[in-house]
Design an enzyme around this catalytic site. Structure first.
Site, PDB file in Angstrom:
ATOM      1  CB  SER A  70      39.115  51.848  39.318  1.00  0.00           C
ATOM      2  OG  SER A  70      39.155  50.454  39.251  1.00  0.00           O
TER       3      SER A  70
ATOM      4  CG  HIS B  14      44.469  45.522  42.497  1.00  0.00           C
ATOM      5  ND1 HIS B  14      44.445  46.879  42.776  1.00  0.00           N
ATOM      6  CD2 HIS B  14      43.784  45.377  41.335  1.00  0.00           C
ATOM      7  CE1 HIS B  14      43.765  47.513  41.835  1.00  0.00           C
ATOM      8  NE2 HIS B  14      43.358  46.637  40.939  1.00  0.00           N
TER       9      HIS B  14
ATOM     10  CB  CYS C  35      39.219  49.506  49.994  1.00  0.00           C
ATOM     11  SG  CYS C  35      40.186  48.394  48.964  1.00  0.00           S
TER      12      CYS C  35
ATOM     13  CB  CYS D 261      40.041  46.204  52.561  1.00  0.00           C
ATOM     14  SG  CYS D 261      41.310  47.499  52.481  1.00  0.00           S
TER      15      CYS D 261
ATOM     16  CG  ASN E  11      46.421  48.692  34.442  1.00  0.00           C
ATOM     17  OD1 ASN E  11      47.349  48.602  33.646  1.00  0.00           O
ATOM     18  ND2 ASN E  11      45.202  48.256  34.163  1.00  0.00           N
TER      19      ASN E  11
ATOM     20  CD  GLN F  34      42.593  44.000  36.149  1.00  0.00           C
ATOM     21  OE1 GLN F  34      41.759  43.309  35.566  1.00  0.00           O
ATOM     22  NE2 GLN F  34      42.640  45.302  36.030  1.00  0.00           N
TER      23      GLN F  34
ATOM     24  CG  HIS G 225      43.826  46.847  48.457  1.00  0.00           C
ATOM     25  ND1 HIS G 225      43.358  46.866  49.755  1.00  0.00           N
ATOM     26  CD2 HIS G 225      44.572  45.722  48.354  1.00  0.00           C
ATOM     27  CE1 HIS G 225      43.803  45.798  50.393  1.00  0.00           C
ATOM     28  NE2 HIS G 225      44.538  45.085  49.562  1.00  0.00           N
TER      29      HIS G 225
ATOM     30  CG  HIS H 249      43.713  50.359  51.483  1.00  0.00           C
ATOM     31  ND1 HIS H 249      42.903  49.942  50.453  1.00  0.00           N
ATOM     32  CD2 HIS H 249      43.730  51.720  51.413  1.00  0.00           C
ATOM     33  CE1 HIS H 249      42.446  51.001  49.782  1.00  0.00           C
ATOM     34  NE2 HIS H 249      42.932  52.090  50.349  1.00  0.00           N
TER      35      HIS H 249
ATOM     36  CG  ASP I   3      33.320  41.069  41.535  1.00  0.00           C
ATOM     37  OD1 ASP I   3      33.225  39.838  41.665  1.00  0.00           O
ATOM     38  OD2 ASP I   3      33.690  41.829  42.453  1.00  0.00           O
TER      39      ASP I   3
HETATM   40  O1  LIG Z   1      39.992  46.251  35.118  1.00  0.00           O
HETATM   41  P1  LIG Z   1      40.068  47.654  35.617  1.00  0.00           P
HETATM   42  O2  LIG Z   1      41.186  47.879  36.597  1.00  0.00           O
HETATM   43  O3  LIG Z   1      38.753  48.161  36.132  1.00  0.00           O
HETATM   44  O4  LIG Z   1      40.380  48.527  34.316  1.00  0.00           O
HETATM   45  C1  LIG Z   1      41.639  48.970  33.908  1.00  0.00           C
HETATM   46  O5  LIG Z   1      42.431  47.923  33.308  1.00  0.00           O
HETATM   47  C2  LIG Z   1      41.890  47.321  32.129  1.00  0.00           C
HETATM   48  C3  LIG Z   1      42.901  46.334  31.591  1.00  0.00           C
HETATM   49  O6  LIG Z   1      44.120  46.931  31.217  1.00  0.00           O
HETATM   50  C4  LIG Z   1      41.535  48.372  31.070  1.00  0.00           C
HETATM   51  O7  LIG Z   1      40.827  47.755  30.012  1.00  0.00           O
HETATM   52  C5  LIG Z   1      40.676  49.493  31.657  1.00  0.00           C
HETATM   53  O8  LIG Z   1      40.479  50.501  30.681  1.00  0.00           O
HETATM   54  C6  LIG Z   1      41.376  50.071  32.900  1.00  0.00           C
HETATM   55  O9  LIG Z   1      40.598  51.096  33.464  1.00  0.00           O
END
Ligand SMILES: O=P(O)(O)O[C@H]1O[C@H](CO)[C@@H](O)[C@H](O)[C@H]1O
Ligand SMILES: O=P(O)(O)O[C@H]1O[C@H](CO)[C@@H](O)[C@H](O)[C@H]1O
Lengths: 346, 346
Positions: free
Chosen positions: A161, A166, A51, A54, A153, A168, A164, A113, A77
């Site tokens: 993806s 988290h 991960c 982690c 998300n 944004q 873990h 995790h 990143d």
């Molecule tokens: O930034 P991540 O987690 O790789 O990506 C995810 O969130 C983003 C923001 O909502 C989207 O644009 C991506 O399509 C989604 O896969």
């Protein structure tokens, strides 16, 4: 409310965006032969060496995460927005574009995790709230950052993806479409009534009691009357705060408590780790006053009938407008009746 | 166009909706560890006894489909909108709702269960176009129907519950949000210039030639400058028609031809039956004149990198606004270079 309207196709008005949503309560009987999702309820280890979130692990960028023990943030990143984009614009006939500056960050909620928000202790969720405040304050204080979008998300079907725990933060120089819509409606109401649109809405919902999911001294969680997603919910502070930075220490903890209460309901609904996108809508950070704004956090979860059948926002929804099958009241009633304890802990 | 802007994060303006979209061209290098979709390319039989859309089969409602040999329509057994909803409204403080009337129909494109639009003969797609015209005319002539939304959800990941080639028509009394937005922008431009916004845009795109995918005597397919979905495309009639009912016989055929050409490109892109939602946006049927309207058909396909990796419109996109990774020009260039023959036929 008239019962007939509630059983027949109707449209509801979203007071925050000015948009209508189509409700088709009679349609719940529709059989489903379409796509089903995987129900991923396997237990995860507390530490996963593969991960990239982690503690101590190396990310795709080559950087190594510190041995963090509290919520940890770093610059994404693969940021969709960059701080030093040169300023340029296109104004060529009907083609119009402009460069955009911004900063994208990742917020690890916990070093562990295996956790998710509903499984974390209130004390630890409070640390996440404090981290959101700090990031909001720091990012928002830059001249180039006029809006800070905090979101999560959760779950693979929401494009996440990495499991873990988290979220944004994408912060940027222009004010995004959704915020502009809400600013307009908050402002119109404020100018007319000198009160927050959401305070008045909250008062009405607390009187009606039909769509309330959870409350504490400082926050209320409810299914908004104009909900789009099947089990959409909204957390509203009782005090009118323009942004999360105005939260007192008690309010931080109360915010953590209600996030936990709501996400436990969600997990209990289909006894699965409930996927959603959540986000905090708050006043821009462009230096304006925004006395009309009232921050709130919304949850847009896609599951409709079970852990494997979701609502698709596709053809009609993309080309015309949002549509839902169960009413906000049906969703609220179902959520209200669930145990308050996480299903894995009983 | 400045090359720098094209390589850096920027926002583009959608002239039809007035909304901005965030483009992050540098982000294509991002690795993907998230959800992958199944690549369903298995051959289907021409007739499937378990399919509720095949000729002669019985549907969930108990009705039996005729032995149809041409496109066939019927009222959706699980309509989201109903024609005889009683008129009522809610006007209770900040809660606002009203009943909605409408008719939902299913359009089977072909009796042959194994086909999709790109695999059908132009002659047979022309019959679908004629059917859309007839339905638009008949539904739109009702006093209760002020807007007719024709659309197709193709593929399981677009919420399509049956692979038999079919689309839908949802028609209703109120004007949906997306149409209101476009009407506003068409009108503003018309009032100022006495020309169709889309005619002028088309002229500019035909000069620039950068985003054109396919053209014939009557129609052009292109990737709009403000595309949101990775390989989004738009079919625009060269003549300014307010709705599809104004198409001549030659135009009907040309429309079928360009739909086939575009959907073949799509299938060839990842050598898969390419999922999308498509829809025709046209003038309301409320009796108004709408000299400003210019009908068009859009395709919103979710696949991004391969037959199994799609773009998720989640957290940031739901709470702030749409975001894309590849530019419209990159998408157009990729599509332009594909063979014009369907990959299964070479
Ligand atoms: O930034 P991540 O987690 O790789 O990506 C995810 O969130 C983003 C923001 O909502 C989207 O644009 C991506 O399509 C989604 O896969
Ligand atoms: O009518 P269908 O094909 O059963 O349903 C599909 O299309 C509808 C219209 O876009 C959506 O509301 C549904 O979520 C989707 O599954």
């Amino acid at each position: 409310m008239s019962n007939a309207l509630n059983n027949n196709p109707h449209r509801r008005y979203n007071i925050l965006t000015g948009e209508w949503i189509l409700v088709s309560p009679h349609r719940t009987k529709r059989p489903w032969q379409g796509k089903t999702e995987k129900n991923l309820t396997e237990r995860r280890p507390e530490y996963d060496e593969s991960c990239y979130l982690c503690p101590g692990n190396t990310r795709a960028s080559g950087e190594t995460n510190p041995q963090y023990t509290e919520p940890h943030t770093f610059v994404n990143d693969f940021s969709a927005l960059l701080p030093d984009t040169p300023e340029e614009e296109v104004n060529n006939g009907l083609l119009k574009a402009e460069s955009e500056k911004g900063i994208c960050k990742v917020v690890c909620f916990s070093p562990n995790h295996s956790l998710t928000l509903p499984l974390m202790e209130v004390e630890d969720i409070t640390k996440v709230v404090k981290m959101w405040k700090k990031e909001f304050r720091e990012l928002g204080s830059s001249d180039d950052i006029n809006y800070v979008q905090i979101f999560e998300n959760k779950g693979a079907i929401m494009g996440c993806s990495n499991p873990h725990p988290h979220g944004q933060i994408w912060s940027q120089s222009s004010i995004p479409t959704e915020i502009q819509k809400k600013s307009r409606h908050f402002k119109k109401y404020w100018e007319k009534n000198k009160r927050s649109l959401l305070s008045d809405y909250l008062t009405q919902e607390l009187e009606l009691k039909e769509r309330i999911l959870s409350e504490n001294e400082y926050f209320v969680a409810l299914v908004p009357y104009w909900a789009v997603w099947p089990y959409e919910a909204m957390i509203i502070p009782r005090e009118q705060h323009q942004n999360i930075n105005q939260l007192s220490q008690e309010e931080e903890k109360a915010f953590a408590e209600i996030i936990k209460a709501l996400t436990i309901m969600y997990d209990n609904l289909f006894e699965t780790s409930f996927p959603y996108s959540s986000g905090i809508h708050q006043a821009p950070t462009d230096g304006g006053e925004y006395p009309e704004w009232h921050f709130h956090m919304s949850f847009y979860p896609p599951l409709l009938r079970s852990a494997t059948v979701k609502k698709f926002m596709v053809g009609y929804e993309m080309f015309a407008g949002p549509q839902r099958d169960i009413t906000a009241e049906m969703a609220a009633e179902t959520l209200q009746q669930l145990p308050k304890q996480h299903y894995t802990k009983t």
